[in-house]
Design an enzyme around this catalytic site. Structure first.
Site, PDB file in Angstrom:
ATOM      1  N   THR A  13       0.807  -1.219   0.000  1.00 32.55           N
ATOM      2  CA  THR A  13       0.000   0.000   0.000  1.00 32.55           C
ATOM      3  C   THR A  13       0.844   1.275   0.000  1.00 32.55           C
ATOM      4  O   THR A  13       0.317   2.353   0.198  1.00 32.55           O
ATOM      5  CB  THR A  13      -0.918   0.038   1.242  1.00 32.55           C
ATOM      6  OG1 THR A  13      -0.092  -0.111   2.398  1.00 32.55           O
ATOM      7  CG2 THR A  13      -1.944  -1.061   1.212  1.00 32.55           C
ATOM      8  N   SER A 255       2.864   7.924  11.039  1.00 30.15           N
ATOM      9  CA  SER A 255       2.085   7.479   9.900  1.00 30.15           C
ATOM     10  C   SER A 255       2.956   7.492   8.655  1.00 30.15           C
ATOM     11  O   SER A 255       4.002   8.129   8.616  1.00 30.15           O
ATOM     12  CB  SER A 255       0.886   8.393   9.691  1.00 30.15           C
ATOM     13  OG  SER A 255       1.335   9.635   9.209  1.00 30.15           O
ATOM     14  N   LYS A 256       2.502   6.764   7.651  1.00 31.21           N
ATOM     15  CA  LYS A 256       3.252   6.731   6.404  1.00 31.21           C
ATOM     16  C   LYS A 256       3.330   8.138   5.815  1.00 31.21           C
ATOM     17  O   LYS A 256       4.213   8.465   5.066  1.00 31.21           O
ATOM     18  CB  LYS A 256       2.565   5.810   5.399  1.00 31.21           C
ATOM     19  CG  LYS A 256       2.682   4.360   5.795  1.00 31.21           C
ATOM     20  CD  LYS A 256       2.155   3.450   4.708  1.00 31.21           C
ATOM     21  CE  LYS A 256       1.945   2.063   5.286  1.00 31.21           C
ATOM     22  NZ  LYS A 256       1.553   1.060   4.326  1.00 31.21           N
ATOM     23  N   ARG A 257       2.344   8.955   6.180  1.00 32.11           N
ATOM     24  CA  ARG A 257       2.316  10.307   5.631  1.00 32.11           C
ATOM     25  C   ARG A 257       3.473  11.160   6.155  1.00 32.11           C
ATOM     26  O   ARG A 257       4.015  11.972   5.439  1.00 32.11           O
ATOM     27  CB  ARG A 257       0.970  10.982   5.935  1.00 32.11           C
ATOM     28  CG  ARG A 257       0.036  10.953   4.745  1.00 32.11           C
ATOM     29  CD  ARG A 257      -1.373  11.285   5.158  1.00 32.11           C
ATOM     30  NE  ARG A 257      -1.990  10.180   5.867  1.00 32.11           N
ATOM     31  CZ  ARG A 257      -2.708  10.301   6.954  1.00 32.11           C
ATOM     32  NH1 ARG A 257      -2.908  11.473   7.496  1.00 32.11           N
ATOM     33  NH2 ARG A 257      -3.241   9.246   7.527  1.00 32.11           N
ATOM     34  N   SER A 258       3.841  10.966   7.422  1.00 32.56           N
ATOM     35  CA  SER A 258       4.970  11.765   7.931  1.00 32.56           C
ATOM     36  C   SER A 258       6.240  11.230   7.290  1.00 32.56           C
ATOM     37  O   SER A 258       6.802  10.240   7.730  1.00 32.56           O
ATOM     38  CB  SER A 258       5.041  11.729   9.454  1.00 32.56           C
ATOM     39  OG  SER A 258       5.035  10.408   9.920  1.00 32.56           O
TER      40      SER A 258
END
Ligand code: GLU
Length: 485
Positions: A13, A255-258
């Protein structure tokens, strides 16, 4: 004794963030510590979350991180296929789902969206969860068959009891007992025919002979349902290790976002693989002797999963930077240079002896990105404040600096040998002849040639790199600044 078999089971993902890397690392270490096998399984049954290219990131990351898998999609070990969408094609999930139906542990559900939407919901861990009311459990065999024959869309649900309790064991959390009434009849097979993670993880871990499962503790609350599946099949439950959350400095979930928390982002920021792995190993695990620096081989030797802690681990970039610095200090110079060179070239366009500069910064930087701020003055003398010539400990001020620079200028003009040693000899001779202290002379010279308070080397080393012409230019500029001050 059965051979230890662990698996890293990522969903493709996106990038592999620190939490994923930690699961993979711990699975790898548990297996290797006992001479077992570490397997890679790609969990791609959630077609909506699938990201193109994510599988390649997983391969690349494991390879770069040195976590070599013994089995996986690219390495058959007799337990394939290793990609869930391919496993599905073999009919394995349907076969086991039907076995559960026959045992009364699962059932077909034909409820449509509208009916499901009308069912009551509950808030569980901040999420709104629909509680299925077992409506389709009461369908007769004939009704089910008629529905199937008519091609009515269906899912298959687990049939959990409404009474009694289920207990399971986690290595970190101990025995956990829940009321069966709290267990929803989760979907095992979706309407698109794919298994859910909830079902596939059980079927796969069992059929692939997995002995130890390491995963994030977001799966802890579903684990009683998995245990019920194991029991329904009469299978042995693997050792469960649910890892605590990794948080950022503000105790928020990473999170993957950071961006800073993906393995590849960290590499790009100039961290070295060994330091990242070392640091990630300590996010929730500590050895008996509290030693902090470990190679991967040392980790394999020392890793005892019983010493994993269940308190949340904080991803502390300052600590990681420190650790990275330790690795850079200990690194073989040629290896260091090869990695540092692109960073040096980014800042230094002129024709400098980059190897010498690299050896100056090797023990001073924590990450490669720090290089620029240490060496940029070589490329161009920065604007600087004359107040920098005043140094209490060196007993220098503007007047003394002007005097020293003016006096050494002719010596440096006639000097042919611009090697560090040659320059040093000349300046030390001046120091001796004038009877002043070393720093009294070197401080203003270093200031003039660097324009900086902190430099990775002394005045003569810097001049050696700059060469005669540039060094003299900078000293004359210093004299000019001091005269106008
Ligand atoms: N596919 C799951 C994930 O990426 C794996 C969880 C597990 O290790 O069982 O979160």
């Amino acid at each position: 004794m059965t051979k230890i078999r662990t698996r890293y089971a990522p969903s493709p993902t996106g990038k592999m963030h620190v939490g994923n890397l930690r699961s993979a690392l711990y699975e790898f270490l548990i297996a290797k510590h006992e001479g077992g096998d570490f397997m890679l399984r790609i969990e791609d049954t959630d077609q909506e979350r699938f990201v193109e290219g994510a599988t390649e990131i997983i391969y690349r990351t494991l390879e770069k991180a040195g976590l070599k898998h013994d089995e996986g999609p690219d390495k058959d070990g007799g337990y394939g296929p290793y990609v869930q969408s391919e496993r599905m094609k073999t009919g394995i999930y349907m076969k086991y789902a039907k076995e559960l139906i026959d045992k009364g542990e699962a059932y077909y559900c034909f409820c449509d969206k509208e009916r499901l939407a009308s069912l009551k919901t509950e808030i569980v861990e901040g999420k709104e969860i629909m509680i299925y009311d077992k409506h389709c459990l009461s369908l007769s065999k004939e009704e089910v068959e008629a529905n199937l024959a008519a091609g009515k869309p269906f899912v298959i649900r687990q049939n959990n009891p409404t009474e009694g309790t289920t207990t399971f064991h986690d290595e970190l959390y101990g025995d956990i007992t829940v009321d069966n009434g709290e267990l929803d009849d989760m979907i095992l097979i979706k309407s698109d025919g794919y298994p859910t993670y909830n079902f596939a993880n059980v079927v796969d871990d069992h059929t692939m002979n997995i002995t130890h499962v390491v995963r994030g503790n977001e799966y802890l609350s579903s684990s009683p349902k998995y245990v019920r599946l194991y029991e329904a099949f009469g299978w042995e439950v693997p050792v469960y290790i649910h890892l605590p959350l990794i948080t950022d400095e503000n105790h928020k979930k990473l999170s993957k976002r950071s961006g800073h928390s993906s393995f590849e982002d960290l590499l790009e920021q100039g961290f070295v693989t060994e330091a990242i792995i070392n640091y990630v190993a300590l996010l929730g695990w500590s050895p008996e002797d509290n030693c902090e620096i470990f190679t991967l081989d040392e980790l394999i030797r020392s890793f005892d999963y019983r010493r994993i802690s269940k308190s949340p681990a904080v991803f502390d970039i300052v600590k990681l930077r420190w650790m990275n610095g330790e690795y850079l200090k200990a690194m073989d110079f040629d290896v260091f240079y090869k990695m540092a060179e692109p960073y040096l070239r980014q800042t230094l366009k002129k024709d400098f002896d980059l190897k010498k500069i690299a050896s100056m910064v090797k023990t001073r930087i924590e990450v490669f990105l720090d290089i620029a701020e240490h060496v940029d003055f070589f490329e161009e003398l920065p604007e600087y404040d004359v107040a920098m010539y005043t140094h209490k400990k060196m007993k220098t001020d503007s007047a003394s600096s002007l005097k020293v620079l003016t006096e050494v200028l002719p010596l440096l003009e006639t000097q042919e040998d611009y090697s560090n040693d040659g320059l040093y000899r000349t300046l030390v001779k001046y120091v001796e002849e004038t009877g002043c202290k070393n720093g009294y002379v070197m401080w203003p010279i270093r200031t003039a040639v660097s324009g900086k308070q902190m430099t990775p080397a002394g005045a003569t080393e810097i001049m050696e790199i700059l060469g005669k012409e540039e060094s003299l230019k900078r000293i004359r500029r210093g004299i000019g600044l001091l005269q106008n001050a």
